[in-house]
Design a protein around this motif. Structure first.
Motif, PDB file in Angstrom:
ATOM      1  N   LYS A 233      -0.085  -4.257 -35.742  1.00 39.80           N
ATOM      2  CA  LYS A 233       0.801  -3.716 -34.702  1.00 39.80           C
ATOM      3  C   LYS A 233       1.669  -4.813 -34.090  1.00 39.80           C
ATOM      4  O   LYS A 233       2.848  -4.577 -33.779  1.00 39.80           O
ATOM      5  CB  LYS A 233      -0.016  -3.004 -33.628  1.00 39.80           C
ATOM      6  CG  LYS A 233      -0.617  -1.698 -34.123  1.00 39.80           C
ATOM      7  CD  LYS A 233      -1.027  -0.777 -33.010  1.00 39.80           C
ATOM      8  CE  LYS A 233      -1.467   0.576 -33.563  1.00 39.80           C
ATOM      9  NZ  LYS A 233      -1.757   1.564 -32.505  1.00 39.80           N
ATOM     10  N   GLN A 237       5.809  -5.144 -34.036  1.00 36.42           N
ATOM     11  CA  GLN A 237       6.660  -5.510 -32.908  1.00 36.42           C
ATOM     12  C   GLN A 237       7.600  -6.665 -33.279  1.00 36.42           C
ATOM     13  O   GLN A 237       8.763  -6.684 -32.879  1.00 36.42           O
ATOM     14  CB  GLN A 237       5.799  -5.891 -31.698  1.00 36.42           C
ATOM     15  CG  GLN A 237       5.092  -4.702 -31.065  1.00 36.42           C
ATOM     16  CD  GLN A 237       4.233  -5.106 -29.882  1.00 36.42           C
ATOM     17  OE1 GLN A 237       3.270  -5.871 -30.034  1.00 36.42           O
ATOM     18  NE2 GLN A 237       4.573  -4.612 -28.700  1.00 36.42           N
ATOM     19  N   VAL A 269       5.607   1.557 -31.904  1.00 31.78           N
ATOM     20  CA  VAL A 269       5.012   0.539 -31.031  1.00 31.78           C
ATOM     21  C   VAL A 269       5.955   0.346 -29.849  1.00 31.78           C
ATOM     22  O   VAL A 269       7.108   0.773 -29.881  1.00 31.78           O
ATOM     23  CB  VAL A 269       4.814  -0.823 -31.746  1.00 31.78           C
ATOM     24  CG1 VAL A 269       3.667  -0.789 -32.724  1.00 31.78           C
ATOM     25  CG2 VAL A 269       6.106  -1.300 -32.390  1.00 31.78           C
ATOM     26  N   GLY A 370       0.502  -1.739 -29.481  1.00 35.94           N
ATOM     27  CA  GLY A 370       1.211  -2.997 -29.537  1.00 35.94           C
ATOM     28  C   GLY A 370       0.773  -3.889 -28.391  1.00 35.94           C
ATOM     29  O   GLY A 370      -0.173  -3.582 -27.660  1.00 35.94           O
TER      30      GLY A 370
END
Length: 471
Positions: A233, A237, A269, A370
């Motif tokens: 995650k 990002q 995210v 995230g």
């Protein structure tokens, strides 16, 4: 930050014999003004080739300043001058205009300045006025405040704002009128679907992403939980950051706002990492100019931030006005996105800042997950500002304040009272809490270190919008 390009035109008596008699004196005042401004390191001076004493020289020298890319023009007065010369000049030289009267009491330079200022007011040409010895710090400070504001306003012109998504969560204050932006600020708006971030993120080279992840894990404090925040995650990002940078370059965008909620925060995210490192003066690939990025696609927030960035050249803070702690008389300015890591250490060196930054798993508000970018802002004098609208007319709130640091345990306790996984700035404002709540027109606020009140007042005057200093 590049220097402000300032033109200087000095005015003389329209009678040849007077002009020639006082030419050396006039030139000496112009040279002194130019040298003093250049010595600040903030200004690149473009002085007129000739002292202006005829309509033709007024026109010719004004055109030259325009051709040389001047951002603000100083009309300099040391002796009496014919007022129509300033009127002619302002038809050709770049605005805004500062009329400066030197201390030279044996010659009526102030008279010439006031006569010229009155003429400009009669025909509707905006002008500011300062009088005094440019060698005096207080006088120089006034001149520089105007120059900074004028350059900031001019640097907005021709910029393009990238608007990812649309109105977030019903916020009227986040949406601005395209016509007003073009008319008042000279800024265009490019609308971009958030799906473009999702699409392009998948195309980013894996090696770049892996390198960025190692950099974040090395210099920051990453707290994986195996659910909301995993390496994959965080990589997504990072990919989103690269996607936005690619769109910025491709479309020639100068600053951006990203809606994020709820589409991206629910199903992809969060944009916290993207927005933080856009606003920062660096990322894992090295230094870059701060790129204003507002969360929740807040347009007036982004415009306020862009003005503050053009004034200071530094990253600008974006936050919610989250909570007032009456016991400590501080406001907790806290928001999940757009809070540059620069504020964690007040340094252009990411290593200094990131040791104070924690990448925590996102809260339940954001099921997409995230990392949030958590830290507490370093202490220092700040200026808080916000463009807002009342009954269709823009105004700016200007708030002198100070960021306060508390002992670590107390600061953490104060953060836990709201959202411990988000960034915080504890601000002590000069305005009483009741007055602030009664008059401030947004849930968002924006700040830079230092005292920029006078510059923001000039920005508003140049733009022709109202302002209020909240104290």
């Amino acid at each position: 930050m590049r220097k402000k390009k300032v033109g200087i035109m000095t005015f003389s008596d329209g009678r040849r014999f007077v002009h020639e008699e006082l030419l050396k004196m006039n030139q000496s005042f112009q040279n002194r003004l130019a040298k003093t401004l250049e010595a600040t390191g903030e200004v690149e001076v473009v002085a007129a080739d000739e002292i202006v004493w005829t309509s033709q020289t007024a026109k010719n020298e004004g055109i030259k300043l325009q051709q040389r890319g001047v951002e603000v023009t100083i009309l300099n007065f040391a002796i009496w001058s014919f007022p129509h010369l300033a009127v002619v000049t302002t038809q050709f030289a770049p605005s805004p205009f500062l009329l400066f009267s030197n201390v030279n009491p044996k010659y009526p330079g102030m008279v010439g300045m006031l006569a010229s200022a009155g003429a400009l007011d009669q025909i509707g040409v905006f002008n500011a006025r300062v009088s005094g010895d440019i060698g005096e710090p207080a006088v120089l400070a006034k001149v520089l405040s105007f120059i900074r504001a004028a350059a900031a306003v001019n640097r907005l012109k021709g910029e393009t704002f990238g608007l990812f998504g649309g109105r977030p969560m019903g916020m009227y204050t986040a949406v601005s009128n395209l016509d007003d932006w073009r008319k008042i600020f000279g800024v265009d708006v490019e609308h971009i679907d958030q799906m473009e971030i999702v699409r392009r993120a998948q195309l980013v080279e894996g090696d770049k992403v892996d390198s960025a992840l190692r950099w974040l894990e090395k210099h920051g404090n990453v707290h994986y939980d195996g659910k909301q925040l995993t390496p994959e995650k965080l990589k997504l990002q990072i990919r989103s950051y690269y996607a936005v940078r690619e769109i910025l370059a491709e479309k020639g965008l100068d600053f951006v706002g990203i809606k994020a909620q709820p589409e991206l925060t629910d199903n992809f995210v969060t944009m916290d990492v993207t927005e933080a490192f856009l606003n920062d003066p660096y990322d894992w690939d090295g230094s870059h100019e701060p790129i204003v990025a507002s969360t929740e696609a807040d347009m007036d927030g982004a415009m306020t931030m862009e003005i503050l960035k053009h004034l200071s050249g530094e990253p600008v803070l974006f936050a919610d006005v989250r909570h007032y702690n009456a016991e400590e008389d501080v406001w907790d300015l806290c928001n999940s996105g757009s809070h540059a890591t620069y504020y964690a250490g007040k340094s252009n060196d990411p290593k200094v800042n990131l040791k104070n930054v924690h990448f925590y798993p996102e809260s339940f508000y954001f099921p997409g997950g995230g990392a949030s970018v958590a830290h507490i802002a370093k202490a220092g004098k700040v200026t808080i500002a916000r463009l807002a609208r009342r009954n269709g007319r823009y105004w700016m709130a200007i708030i002198p304040a100070e960021f306060i640091e508390f002992p670590h345990e107390k600061a953490q306790s104060m953060a836990e009272a709201t959202s411990p996984e988000w960034p915080h700035a504890f601000a002590r404002m000069q305005v009483p809490a009741e007055k602030f709540l009664a008059e401030y027109d947004s849930n968002h606020c924006h700040a830079i270190y230092g005292d920029w009140v006078e510059e923001l007042v000039w920005v508003c005057k140049i733009l022709g919008i109202d302002y209020k200093i909240l104290v």
